[in-house]
Motif scaffolding. Structure first.
Motif, PDB file in Angstrom:
ATOM      1  N   ARG A  16       0.834  -1.202   0.000  1.00 34.03           N
ATOM      2  CA  ARG A  16       0.000   0.000   0.000  1.00 34.03           C
ATOM      3  C   ARG A  16       0.872   1.258   0.000  1.00 34.03           C
ATOM      4  O   ARG A  16       1.925   1.310   0.638  1.00 34.03           O
ATOM      5  N   CYS A  17       0.412   2.259  -0.669  1.00 35.42           N
ATOM      6  CA  CYS A  17       1.040   3.590  -0.660  1.00 35.42           C
ATOM      7  C   CYS A  17       2.482   3.596  -1.157  1.00 35.42           C
ATOM      8  O   CYS A  17       3.296   4.411  -0.722  1.00 35.42           O
ATOM      9  N   THR A  18       2.811   2.700  -2.079  1.00 38.15           N
ATOM     10  CA  THR A  18       4.138   2.753  -2.699  1.00 38.15           C
ATOM     11  C   THR A  18       4.094   3.490  -4.036  1.00 38.15           C
ATOM     12  O   THR A  18       5.120   3.630  -4.689  1.00 38.15           O
ATOM     13  N   GLY A  19       2.917   3.956  -4.435  1.00 43.16           N
ATOM     14  CA  GLY A  19       2.807   4.782  -5.633  1.00 43.16           C
ATOM     15  C   GLY A  19       2.276   4.087  -6.863  1.00 43.16           C
ATOM     16  O   GLY A  19       2.359   4.622  -7.970  1.00 43.16           O
ATOM     17  N   PRO A 110       9.342   1.072   5.278  1.00 40.19           N
ATOM     18  CA  PRO A 110       8.135   1.052   6.109  1.00 40.19           C
ATOM     19  C   PRO A 110       7.773   2.425   6.685  1.00 40.19           C
ATOM     20  O   PRO A 110       6.595   2.780   6.746  1.00 40.19           O
ATOM     21  N   GLU A 111       8.777   3.209   7.069  1.00 43.32           N
ATOM     22  CA  GLU A 111       8.507   4.542   7.622  1.00 43.32           C
ATOM     23  C   GLU A 111       7.835   5.434   6.576  1.00 43.32           C
ATOM     24  O   GLU A 111       6.937   6.214   6.888  1.00 43.32           O
ATOM     25  N   ARG A 116       2.918   7.973   4.477  1.00 44.98           N
ATOM     26  CA  ARG A 116       1.959   8.157   3.376  1.00 44.98           C
ATOM     27  C   ARG A 116       0.556   7.694   3.782  1.00 44.98           C
ATOM     28  O   ARG A 116      -0.427   8.352   3.454  1.00 44.98           O
ATOM     29  N   LEU A 117       0.465   6.565   4.463  1.00 45.90           N
ATOM     30  CA  LEU A 117      -0.833   6.057   4.914  1.00 45.90           C
ATOM     31  C   LEU A 117      -1.515   7.055   5.854  1.00 45.90           C
ATOM     32  O   LEU A 117      -2.718   7.292   5.748  1.00 45.90           O
ATOM     33  N   THR A 122      -7.895   9.151   1.953  1.00 46.52           N
ATOM     34  CA  THR A 122      -8.830   8.066   1.625  1.00 46.52           C
ATOM     35  C   THR A 122      -8.540   6.764   2.367  1.00 46.52           C
ATOM     36  O   THR A 122      -9.376   5.860   2.366  1.00 46.52           O
ATOM     37  N   THR A 123      -7.391   6.662   2.998  1.00 44.38           N
ATOM     38  CA  THR A 123      -6.997   5.404   3.626  1.00 44.38           C
ATOM     39  C   THR A 123      -7.994   4.938   4.680  1.00 44.38           C
ATOM     40  O   THR A 123      -8.417   3.782   4.667  1.00 44.38           O
TER      41      THR A 123
END
Length: 180
Positions: A16-19, A110-111, A116-117, A122-123
């Motif tokens: 998730r949230c890696t683009g 991970p940080e 980003r999360l 919307t997360t």
């Protein structure tokens, strides 16, 4: 996409949230080809968010829907596909992804993912916690557990926390062009 690449998709995998969605849209725009997001297809076909699907159908129900979406998207060709972060959990999905195109694994520390999360508006509404702990501990544990699976399907790996979205597109295009 060039004439020689009409049968090959570019498929983005990663946590998730890696683009994946951001880069996927830019990549498809650059290549003048279709873009599809597997999570969006799952939500559209279910008529509810991933979080709601998890709540009503469990993770298994969601993963069944995700597998069906991947089959539909991978049957198409000459497009860019963004997968959900857990799409690689099922062996059949991994085989399908590898057989359906050039698979790019977008990584991030991970940080970075946790930051980003937390800042993604919307997360909270769309994405459930995947473990009892949630938070940064969940991010660390799941990235570590899934890394071998992402590595297994990837033809190319690039860190999304070291390049801009445009820089990622350039790196992916270079790797895609050099694949043969």
């Amino acid at each position: 996409m060039s004439r020689n690449d009409t049968a090959q998709n570019i498929i983005l995998v990663g946590y998730r949230c890696t683009g994946k969605t951001t880069v996927g849209r830019l990549l498809a725009e650059h290549l003048a080809c279709p873009f599809a997001d597997a999570d969006d297809l799952v939500e559209a076909s279910a008529g509810r968010s991933i979080k709601e699907i998890f709540a009503t159908e469990s993770e298994t129900g969601f993963r069944d829907r995700e597998s069906a979406a991947l089959k539909e998207l991978c049957a198409q060709s000459a497009g860019v596909i963004s997968t959900g972060g857990g799409a690689i959990l099922r062996e059949a999905n991994r085989a399908l992804l590898k057989a359906s195109g050039f698979v790019v694994w977008l990584t991030a520390a991970p940080e970075t993912v946790w930051d980003r999360l937390r800042t993604d508006p919307t997360t909270a509404a769309r994405r459930p916690n995947l473990t009892a702990t949630g938070g940064e501990a969940e991010v660390r544990a799941l990235i570590a557990a899934r890394a071998p699976l992402y590595r297994d399907v990837a033809h190319f790996t690039v860190a999304s926390d070291t390049l801009s979205p445009e820089g990622l597109v350039d790196a992916i295009l270079r790797a895609w062009s050099a694949r043969e």
